[in-house]
Design a protein around this motif. Structure first.
Motif, PDB file in Angstrom:
ATOM      1  N   GLU A 104      30.078  57.640  87.071  1.00  0.00           N
ATOM      2  CA  GLU A 104      29.893  56.037  86.723  1.00  0.00           C
ATOM      3  C   GLU A 104      28.708  55.541  87.765  1.00  0.00           C
ATOM      4  O   GLU A 104      28.054  54.816  87.343  1.00  0.00           O
ATOM      5  CB  GLU A 104      31.069  55.240  86.689  1.00  0.00           C
ATOM      6  CG  GLU A 104      31.983  55.704  85.467  1.00  0.00           C
ATOM      7  CD  GLU A 104      32.767  56.555  85.488  1.00  0.00           C
ATOM      8  OE1 GLU A 104      33.644  56.590  84.515  1.00  0.00           O
ATOM      9  OE2 GLU A 104      32.847  57.365  86.394  1.00  0.00           O
ATOM     10  N   THR A 105      28.535  56.040  88.956  1.00  0.00           N
ATOM     11  CA  THR A 105      27.583  55.434  89.647  1.00  0.00           C
ATOM     12  C   THR A 105      26.496  56.479  89.833  1.00  0.00           C
ATOM     13  O   THR A 105      25.200  56.050  90.650  1.00  0.00           O
ATOM     14  CB  THR A 105      28.461  55.320  91.149  1.00  0.00           C
ATOM     15  OG1 THR A 105      28.664  56.870  91.850  1.00  0.00           O
ATOM     16  CG2 THR A 105      29.548  54.489  90.953  1.00  0.00           C
ATOM     17  N   LEU A 162      33.820  53.239  98.747  1.00  0.00           N
ATOM     18  CA  LEU A 162      34.311  53.396  97.299  1.00  0.00           C
ATOM     19  C   LEU A 162      35.568  52.538  97.043  1.00  0.00           C
ATOM     20  O   LEU A 162      36.395  52.557  97.895  1.00  0.00           O
ATOM     21  CB  LEU A 162      34.602  54.838  96.946  1.00  0.00           C
ATOM     22  CG  LEU A 162      33.421  55.627  96.644  1.00  0.00           C
ATOM     23  CD1 LEU A 162      33.888  57.110  96.194  1.00  0.00           C
ATOM     24  CD2 LEU A 162      32.283  54.980  95.518  1.00  0.00           C
ATOM     25  N   GLU A 165      38.857  50.609  92.395  1.00  0.00           N
ATOM     26  CA  GLU A 165      38.539  50.696  91.177  1.00  0.00           C
ATOM     27  C   GLU A 165      37.620  51.460  90.549  1.00  0.00           C
ATOM     28  O   GLU A 165      37.363  52.160  89.373  1.00  0.00           O
ATOM     29  CB  GLU A 165      37.817  49.212  90.485  1.00  0.00           C
ATOM     30  CG  GLU A 165      38.687  47.945  90.743  1.00  0.00           C
ATOM     31  CD  GLU A 165      39.098  47.570  92.499  1.00  0.00           C
ATOM     32  OE1 GLU A 165      38.315  47.822  93.196  1.00  0.00           O
ATOM     33  OE2 GLU A 165      40.166  46.869  92.631  1.00  0.00           O
ATOM     34  N   GLN A 166      36.334  51.991  91.563  1.00  0.00           N
ATOM     35  CA  GLN A 166      35.583  52.941  91.294  1.00  0.00           C
ATOM     36  C   GLN A 166      36.349  54.294  91.124  1.00  0.00           C
ATOM     37  O   GLN A 166      35.827  54.969  90.305  1.00  0.00           O
ATOM     38  CB  GLN A 166      34.470  53.120  92.337  1.00  0.00           C
ATOM     39  CG  GLN A 166      33.281  51.724  92.148  1.00  0.00           C
ATOM     40  CD  GLN A 166      32.282  51.853  93.529  1.00  0.00           C
ATOM     41  OE1 GLN A 166      32.818  51.819  94.322  1.00  0.00           O
ATOM     42  NE2 GLN A 166      31.170  51.762  92.714  1.00  0.00           N
ATOM     43  N   GLN A 169      37.886  55.273  87.912  1.00  0.00           N
ATOM     44  CA  GLN A 169      37.273  55.428  86.824  1.00  0.00           C
ATOM     45  C   GLN A 169      37.114  56.917  86.503  1.00  0.00           C
ATOM     46  O   GLN A 169      37.265  57.801  87.449  1.00  0.00           O
ATOM     47  CB  GLN A 169      35.630  55.074  86.816  1.00  0.00           C
ATOM     48  CG  GLN A 169      35.637  53.642  87.031  1.00  0.00           C
ATOM     49  CD  GLN A 169      34.350  53.150  87.364  1.00  0.00           C
ATOM     50  OE1 GLN A 169      33.394  53.507  88.148  1.00  0.00           O
ATOM     51  NE2 GLN A 169      33.576  52.388  86.634  1.00  0.00           N
ATOM     52  N   MET A 172      34.561  59.350  87.727  1.00  0.00           N
ATOM     53  CA  MET A 172      34.486  59.652  89.282  1.00  0.00           C
ATOM     54  C   MET A 172      35.770  60.366  89.761  1.00  0.00           C
ATOM     55  O   MET A 172      35.647  60.988  90.813  1.00  0.00           O
ATOM     56  CB  MET A 172      34.743  57.863  89.672  1.00  0.00           C
ATOM     57  CG  MET A 172      33.476  57.175  89.357  1.00  0.00           C
ATOM     58  SD  MET A 172      32.030  57.672  90.471  1.00  0.00           S
ATOM     59  CE  MET A 172      32.505  56.889  91.902  1.00  0.00           C
TER      60      MET A 172
END
Length: 414
Positions: A104-105, A162, A165-166, A169, A172
């Motif tokens: 996601e990042t 991090l 919540e990240q 995902q 992640m």
């Protein structure tokens, strides 16, 4: 020939996957690609939309050079062991220089920092994980929260922290476990990540020409036929899907297997069910109680009745798949899984993939198999054969050659 590895399900292969393949080759500076792909059943405890040979065709025509099967023993596991089996397989080939995953990042450094800290699972992390589980959090949520806490405390200023919540995902989470597997295996492959674009992992609506595999399956399950997914998949995937639909071979869904599942739930003693992979905390008693109280029999009504905050849909699907396939927890414990699959199963290849295969026969650290019929004494391979048979039976097949297709089907050559 520099080669990049991908870890996939291709359920089905769509434009987002083609984008990931293209960007992965660019990031790795690679000429060739190897995909480790789940077979008959998938990581969230679901049957594959189409059989593994149909999906292999879509992968090869979509640009993958060599498709290897992720053994069922790993393919239907939570992220930790799914990732471990896949990274082990890519590493064991001896020909994959780098592997690339979507996230996601699109940032690798924080995940690598987390993997280095978590590889040995320090006591502080285990305590935070246990605390989360005691509060009733599902395992993935408790794990990501404990990992984020460890990073905030011990990650160091050189790495951006991090948030939980990240880490929670989907991509992640998988990315972190891919890197953990690489650390624990002492692997030589270079890890890479690219930012995931377009529809989210579980989004049920498309974005431009990209829709998630979940959305595409939903379109097919709603009976609109292949035309409804045409904008979201390459022409080669569309052709394979049309052929599978015409032959009555797709889409596979859990309802196709509910009669078999129900039979096992009714005849299996509770003590035996408790030993099934994915069971624990009295799940067998809860299922029995809710099954007896159902107003109507069906997979979705059963899932809805049993589901709680702790017993998430994915956890229940994996547990019920364990019942359907008779997967025993004692036979798939941590020690056995940590040893790795023990073989590399080839599902298909292009001419460039054939060159890789020739190198693998010299350089791989595990036997390279092109047929289950030529292998003896590999218990995890026997689970792959079982998975194929059950997957085919869900479509009503009574043809022994289809049920035992692993023994007859050669790798697909493009």
């Amino acid at each position: 020939m520099r080669t990049v590895g991908l870890i996939v399900e291709y359920n089905p292969f769509h434009h987002g996957h083609a984008y990931h393949l293209q960007k992965s080759k660019e990031a790795a500076g690679a000429e060739a690609s190897v995909a480790v792909m789940s077979g008959s059943f998938l990581q969230r405890g679901e049957p594959a939309l189409m059989d593994k040979w149909a999906r292999t065709r879509t992968a090869l025509e979509g640009g993958i050079d060599l498709v290897l099967e992720l053994p069922l023993a790993y393919a239907v596991q939570p992220a930790e062991w799914f990732a471990y089996g896949a990274v082990w397989t890519l590493e064991a080939t001896g020909v994959v220089d780098a592997f690339c995953f979507g996230s996601e990042t699109g940032e690798l450094a924080p995940l690598r920092a987390a993997a280095r800290l978590l590889a040995e699972e320090p006591e502080s992390f285990r305590a935070a994980l246990a605390s989360g589980l005691e509060r009733g959090l599902p395992y993935p949520s408790a794990y990501s929260a404990a990992a984020a806490e460890l990073l905030r405390r011990d990650g160091g200023a050189e790495f951006p922290p991090l948030a939980a919540e990240q880490l929670a995902q989907p991509n992640m989470t998988l990315g972190l476990h891919y890197l953990l597997a690489l650390e624990r295996l002492g692997g030589r492959m270079e890890p890479l990540t690219i930012r995931r674009e377009g529809a989210g992992y579980h989004d049920e609506a498309g974005s431009g020409s990209i829709a998630s595999a979940t959305a595409i399956r939903r379109m097919l399950e709603q009976g609109g036929g292949a035309a409804g997914i045409a904008r979201y998949v390459p022409a080669s995937t569309l052709r394979v899907v049309e052929e599978q639909l015409a032959a009555g071979e797709a889409p596979r869904r859990w309802d196709d297997y509910f009669p078999q599942l129900l039979h096992r739930l009714l005849v299996e003693p509770p003590a035996s069910l408790a030993g099934t992979l994915g069971f624990g905390e009295g799940l067998e008693r809860r299922i029995a109680a809710q099954l007896a109280a159902l107003p109507e029999l069906g997979f979705e009504p059963l899932l809805a009745a049993v589901k709680t905050k702790r017993y998430t849909r994915t956890r229940l699907q994996r547990a019920l798949l364990g019942v359907l396939l008779n997967l025993r927890a004692a036979e798939l414990g941590r020690e056995r899984l940590a040893a790795g699959p023990g073989y590399i199963r080839v599902l298909g290849f292009t001419p460039r993939g054939q060159q890789l295969l020739a190198r693998m026969r010299r350089e791989a650290s595990a036997p390279v198999l092109t047929s289950a019929a030529r292998a003896d004494g590999l218990p995890l391979l026997e689970l792959d054969v079982r998975g194929t048979a059950v997957h085919a039976a869900g479509g009503g097949s009574r043809d022994p050659r289809r049920l035992l297709r692993d023994y007859y089907e050669p790798p697909i050559r493009l």
